[in-house]
Design a protein around this motif. Structure first.
Motif, mmCIF file in Angstrom:
data_model
loop_
_atom_site.group_PDB
_atom_site.id
_atom_site.type_symbol
_atom_site.label_atom_id
_atom_site.label_comp_id
_atom_site.label_asym_id
_atom_site.label_seq_id
_atom_site.Cartn_x
_atom_site.Cartn_y
_atom_site.Cartn_z
ATOM 1 N N PRO A 123 -20.700 -45.755 -13.501
ATOM 2 C CA PRO A 123 -20.003 -44.432 -14.151
ATOM 3 C C PRO A 123 -18.670 -44.031 -13.555
ATOM 4 C CG PRO A 123 -22.289 -44.355 -13.670
ATOM 5 C CD PRO A 123 -22.070 -45.417 -12.988
ATOM 6 N N PHE A 124 -18.100 -43.449 -14.375
ATOM 7 C CA PHE A 124 -16.506 -43.009 -13.867
ATOM 8 C C PHE A 124 -16.600 -41.938 -12.658
ATOM 9 C CE2 PHE A 124 -12.646 -40.853 -14.114
ATOM 10 C CZ PHE A 124 -11.622 -41.796 -14.490
ATOM 11 N N GLU A 125 -17.806 -41.058 -13.059
ATOM 12 C CA GLU A 125 -17.585 -40.066 -11.948
ATOM 13 C C GLU A 125 -18.060 -40.652 -10.501
ATOM 14 O OE1 GLU A 125 -18.987 -38.434 -15.784
ATOM 15 O OE2 GLU A 125 -19.276 -40.233 -14.745
ATOM 16 N N VAL A 126 -18.935 -41.629 -10.347
ATOM 17 C CA VAL A 126 -19.339 -42.241 -9.381
ATOM 18 C C VAL A 126 -18.429 -43.037 -8.662
ATOM 19 C CG1 VAL A 126 -20.783 -43.922 -8.370
ATOM 20 C CG2 VAL A 126 -21.866 -42.510 -9.983
ATOM 21 N N LEU A 127 -17.350 -43.776 -9.208
ATOM 22 C CA LEU A 127 -16.324 -44.487 -8.762
ATOM 23 C C LEU A 127 -15.072 -43.606 -8.169
ATOM 24 C CD1 LEU A 127 -16.270 -47.350 -11.223
ATOM 25 C CD2 LEU A 127 -17.130 -47.392 -8.862
#
Length: 231
Positions: free
Chosen positions: A153-157
């Motif tokens: 997920p974008f938020e995780v990266l």
């Protein structure tokens, strides 16, 4: 939440404390002109960054939406055992990509042209960590594309990216000596002093961001040798 923006006051407080300790001990790790230069480069990089983040965000988002190999809902990354493991995997994967970006930034001329800014200081203190390029956005994002292709997920990266960068701040110091077994696992001040050193035996060594085992695995590791003090 912008973790890096939140960390800046703590960065500046740590710089002030290290400066006071330097003056108290008389170690002369700080020179006013060099420190101001480093801080100015950091301010420029941070300010310029607000206008250059769009390129990687657009490309990463496009790849994630259209080419992700695994659908990883953000809900997977919770406080459960599975969620914690996934967070750790994401952080280790980001650091792996950072290792290759950092290594290529030393070995490929056009990337070195940007990264050289960080190595221009002949002092080594916490302000050196803030001496960053303003043109890294041109190519750096390419090295992290595989993680978006996998489907993290974008938020995780974005979060593990910020954590990776924040971690690297504290290793830019001469105040902390070697840390024993920790030096064999993590990037520490000792390991990173080697990376910044001009000594022939230390050139092009220790590229990791958080973990030093990438350097051990790929043959770019060098330990700080008490018989060869870093310059």
């Amino acid at each position: 939440m912008d973790l890096i923006a939140l960390a800046i006051p703590f960065f500046l407080l740590a710089v002030a404390l290290e400066l006071l300790l330097d003056r108290y001990r008389g170690t002369a790790y700080y020179r006013a002109g060099d420190a101001i230069n480093s801080l100015s480069a950091g301010i420029l990089s941070t300010t310029f960054g607000y206008f250059t983040k769009l390129l990687p965000v657009l490309v990463w988002g496009y790849v994630l939406r259209n080419f992700a190999l695994i659908d990883m809902p953000l809900t997977w990354f919770d406080v459960s055992l599975r969620g914690v493991i996934l967070w750790v995997v994401a952080a280790v994967a980001w650091d792996f990509c950072y290792y290759w970006f950092h290594r290529c930034s030393h070995e490929i001329s056009v990337l070195w042209a940007a990264h050289a800014v960080h190595h221009q200081s002949e002092d080594y203190n916490l302000t050196t960590a803030l001496r960053q390029t303003s043109s890294g956005f041109l190519f750096g994002w390419i090295f992290y594309l595989p993680l978006f292709l996998i489907g993290f997920p974008f938020e995780v990266l974005v979060t593990v990216s910020a954590v990776n960068l924040i971690y690297q701040f504290w290793v830019h110091t001469q105040v902390i000596d070697r840390l024993g077994i920790i030096d064999r696992i993590l990037v520490t001040p000792s390991n990173h002093r080697v990376h910044h050193a001009q000594n022939a035996q230390y050139i092009d060594k220790n590229y990791g961001g958080i973990f030093i085992f990438w350097d051990r695995l790929f043959g770019t590791y060098a330990a700080e040798d008490s018989r060869e003090p870093v310059i």
